[in-house]
Design an enzyme around this catalytic site. Structure first.
Site, PDB file in Angstrom:
ATOM      1  N   LYS A  58       0.818  -1.225   0.000  1.00 57.27           N
ATOM      2  CA  LYS A  58       0.000   0.000   0.000  1.00 57.27           C
ATOM      3  C   LYS A  58       0.842   1.260   0.000  1.00 57.27           C
ATOM      4  O   LYS A  58       0.445   2.271  -0.583  1.00 57.27           O
ATOM      5  CB  LYS A  58      -0.976   0.003   1.180  1.00 57.27           C
ATOM      6  CG  LYS A  58      -2.061  -1.060   1.032  1.00 57.27           C
ATOM      7  CD  LYS A  58      -3.372  -0.707   1.698  1.00 57.27           C
ATOM      8  CE  LYS A  58      -4.424  -1.734   1.285  1.00 57.27           C
ATOM      9  NZ  LYS A  58      -5.666  -1.648   2.022  1.00 57.27           N
TER      10      LYS A  58
ATOM     11  N   LYS B  57      -5.534 -11.428  -5.877  1.00 51.95           N
ATOM     12  CA  LYS B  57      -6.718 -11.447  -5.015  1.00 51.95           C
ATOM     13  C   LYS B  57      -7.840 -10.605  -5.630  1.00 51.95           C
ATOM     14  O   LYS B  57      -7.572  -9.539  -6.186  1.00 51.95           O
ATOM     15  CB  LYS B  57      -6.305 -10.848  -3.656  1.00 51.95           C
ATOM     16  CG  LYS B  57      -7.337 -10.965  -2.575  1.00 51.95           C
ATOM     17  CD  LYS B  57      -6.896 -10.240  -1.297  1.00 51.95           C
ATOM     18  CE  LYS B  57      -7.368  -8.802  -1.300  1.00 51.95           C
ATOM     19  NZ  LYS B  57      -7.513  -8.196   0.034  1.00 51.95           N
TER      20      LYS B  57
ATOM     21  N   LYS C 238     -11.434  -4.883  -3.876  1.00 54.56           N
ATOM     22  CA  LYS C 238     -12.251  -3.713  -4.205  1.00 54.56           C
ATOM     23  C   LYS C 238     -11.402  -2.592  -4.776  1.00 54.56           C
ATOM     24  O   LYS C 238     -11.925  -1.670  -5.375  1.00 54.56           O
ATOM     25  CB  LYS C 238     -13.035  -3.249  -2.987  1.00 54.56           C
ATOM     26  CG  LYS C 238     -12.211  -2.896  -1.782  1.00 54.56           C
ATOM     27  CD  LYS C 238     -13.135  -2.592  -0.605  1.00 54.56           C
ATOM     28  CE  LYS C 238     -12.357  -2.603   0.694  1.00 54.56           C
ATOM     29  NZ  LYS C 238     -13.160  -3.058   1.816  1.00 54.56           N
TER      30      LYS C 238
HETATM   31  P1  ATP Z   1      -8.549  -4.308  -0.458  1.00 45.93           P
HETATM   32  O1  ATP Z   1      -8.904  -5.418  -1.393  1.00 45.93           O
HETATM   33  O2  ATP Z   1      -8.837  -2.955  -0.993  1.00 45.93           O
HETATM   34  O3  ATP Z   1      -7.195  -4.460   0.154  1.00 45.93           O
HETATM   35  P2  ATP Z   1     -10.014  -5.749   1.430  1.00 45.93           P
HETATM   36  O4  ATP Z   1     -11.373  -6.032   0.903  1.00 45.93           O
HETATM   37  O5  ATP Z   1      -8.998  -6.812   1.448  1.00 45.93           O
HETATM   38  O6  ATP Z   1      -9.529  -4.428   0.749  1.00 45.93           O
HETATM   39  P3  ATP Z   1     -11.123  -5.384   3.991  1.00 45.93           P
HETATM   40  O7  ATP Z   1     -12.381  -4.786   3.504  1.00 45.93           O
HETATM   41  O8  ATP Z   1     -10.651  -4.790   5.254  1.00 45.93           O
HETATM   42  O9  ATP Z   1     -10.027  -5.228   2.912  1.00 45.93           O
HETATM   43  O10 ATP Z   1     -11.255  -6.963   4.113  1.00 45.93           O
HETATM   44  C1  ATP Z   1     -12.194  -7.492   4.982  1.00 45.93           C
HETATM   45  C2  ATP Z   1     -12.130  -8.997   5.066  1.00 45.93           C
HETATM   46  O11 ATP Z   1     -12.407  -9.587   3.800  1.00 45.93           O
HETATM   47  C3  ATP Z   1     -10.783  -9.548   5.520  1.00 45.93           C
HETATM   48  O12 ATP Z   1     -11.025 -10.615   6.437  1.00 45.93           O
HETATM   49  C4  ATP Z   1     -10.181 -10.081   4.260  1.00 45.93           C
HETATM   50  O13 ATP Z   1      -9.282 -11.150   4.501  1.00 45.93           O
HETATM   51  C5  ATP Z   1     -11.419 -10.570   3.522  1.00 45.93           C
HETATM   52  N1  ATP Z   1     -11.195 -10.580   2.078  1.00 45.93           N
HETATM   53  C6  ATP Z   1     -11.005  -9.512   1.276  1.00 45.93           C
HETATM   54  N2  ATP Z   1     -10.814  -9.899  -0.003  1.00 45.93           N
HETATM   55  C7  ATP Z   1     -10.864 -11.257  -0.007  1.00 45.93           C
HETATM   56  C8  ATP Z   1     -10.729 -12.252  -1.027  1.00 45.93           C
HETATM   57  N3  ATP Z   1     -10.503 -11.924  -2.290  1.00 45.93           N
HETATM   58  N4  ATP Z   1     -10.867 -13.546  -0.680  1.00 45.93           N
HETATM   59  C9  ATP Z   1     -11.102 -13.901   0.609  1.00 45.93           C
HETATM   60  N5  ATP Z   1     -11.232 -13.012   1.622  1.00 45.93           N
HETATM   61  C10 ATP Z   1     -11.122 -11.706   1.317  1.00 45.93           C
END
Ligand code: ATP
Ligand code: LTN
Length: 341
Positions: A119, A202, A205
């Site tokens: 980041k 991954k 968002k």
């Molecule tokens: P960014 O993708 O922008 O880094 P994020 O969606 O990972 O954001 P959070 O919104 O804080 O960040 O994530 C919330 C939860 O969702 C965490 O437990 C994270 O591990 C899970 N998560 C996010 N994306 C995935 C994914 N692609 N697969 C599985 N779990 C996910």
């Protein structure tokens, strides 16, 4: 020496930084609901707004995204009668313990975090101090409740290892057995939902391509289109789960199907093995729409009544503070900020 027995308790959080993906649902919230329903734990879930502002958030958007995330939790099945649901900033003990843990964590530990490196990128001089300290606040989120288990997606594993290191160092520095060594719960077929455009990345968002993800706000046509266009290879689906080896995109779609259907990947292969993606994708799209559309509909309904949402969050924060305040007080006693009892 074994630590004292802690109440089985779960804490997890999601950032209200806008946009919620199928990854957030399958990797996190659907698991939170399962753990709530298991009846084996006290459950606390929050919107980590203090974490969200480690990168700039427009205030009006932050307010909106926090309510939207609350609506998502509720629509997905978090029940305020069973779980505390609240905004992190409304429970000031998170930030208060966060400071203490900033003084326990080491710069070197933080600098090794891959999320920080990703980041902050090349421009780390210009990243916020909060972004660097982010994992110590995350440790505080967990330890302020003496949480024993933390369900998250795979990407959070390193942060949870750091939480364990911070808890152990605090216990060791002060000669106490006060904080639990929390267990990460990274289980199921959807711990790492991958991008629909690149099976090595991954689903996120923050991906610049909207086609890479399924948003919880996408309508049925958009979901169907994104799945139809999802990257695959030219081979039919394999006859065995082992046959998914080296086929990241195929494996991802099979895992998404399995997680949505609540079955193992072997069941999906038993049904679709040998078939072309042309046959599999429409079935996957149908299943995704079936699961997502009612959640989206319920989110809209909940968001129309802001007063009710705010009432639920205030009740959740009060409940959470009831647990957090005595743990903070004990921490202050241990550190020497309050008299020993
Ligand atoms: P960014 O993708 O922008 O880094 P994020 O969606 O990972 O954001 P959070 O919104 O804080 O960040 O994530 C919330 C939860 O969702 C965490 O437990 C994270 O591990 C899970 N998560 C996010 N994306 C995935 C994914 N692609 N697969 C599985 N779990 C996910
Ligand atoms: N860093 C997490 C969000 C988060 C969290 C937590 C998760 C902040 N505090 C406490 C579990 C427990 C992320 O998903 N990006």
């Amino acid at each position: 020496m074994p630590l004292p027995a802690f109440t089985p308790r779960i804490l997890s959080g999601i950032q209200p930084s806008g946009g919620l993906t199928l990854g957030n649902y399958l990797g996190a919230v659907s698991r939170f609901v399962e753990m709530q329903e298991s009846g084996q734990y006290e459950t606390l879930y929050c919107m980590v707004d203090l974490h969200a502002i480690t990168v700039w958030q427009d205030p009006a958007n932050l307010r909106h995204n926090t309510r939207e995330l609350a609506a998502f939790y509720l629509a997905a099945g978090i029940d305020p009668a069973k779980s505390a649901l609240f905004a992190q900033s409304h429970v000031p003990e998170h930030a208060q313990l966060g400071w203490v843990l900033n003084c326990v964590a080491r710069m070197g530990w933080m600098g090794r975090m891959t999320q920080w490196k990703d980041k902050a990128g090349k421009n780390s001089e210009n990243a916020s101090l909060g972004l660097f300290a982010y994992p110590a606040l995350m440790a505080a989120d967990i330890l302020i409740y003496h949480a024993t288990h933390v369900p998250v997606g795979e990407d959070q594993k390193q942060h949870l290892e750091l939480t364990r290191d911070i808890a152990a160092k605090f216990n060791n520095d002060y000669g106490v057995e006060f904080f639990p060594i929390t267990e990460p719960v990274i289980e199921g077929t959807a711990t790492r939902v991958m991008s629909l455009r690149d099976g090595s990345k991954k689903m996120s968002k923050s991906d610049p391509s909207d086609m890479a993800r399924i948003n919880m706000s996408d309508d049925a046509d958009t979901i169907a289109k994104k799945i139809r266009k999802a990257k695959t290879d030219p081979e039919p689906l394999p006859e065995t789960v082992e046959g998914l080896e080296g086929r990241a995109e195929a494996r991802n779609l099979v895992n998404i199907y399995a997680a949505l259907a609540g079955v193992g990947p072997e069941n999906v292969i038993a049904e679709f093995g040998g078939q072309q993606f042309g046959a599999f994708k429409p079935r996957l799209a149908e299943l995704a729409v079936e699961e997502i559309a009612p959640i989206t509909g319920e989110m809209h309904r909940l968001m129309a009544d802001e007063a009710e949402l705010d009432r639920i969050l205030a009740q959740g924060a009060a409940h959470a503070r009831g647990i957090a305040a005595p743990i903070l007080e004990d921490t202050f006693r241990i550190v020497g900020m309050l008299p020993r009892q």
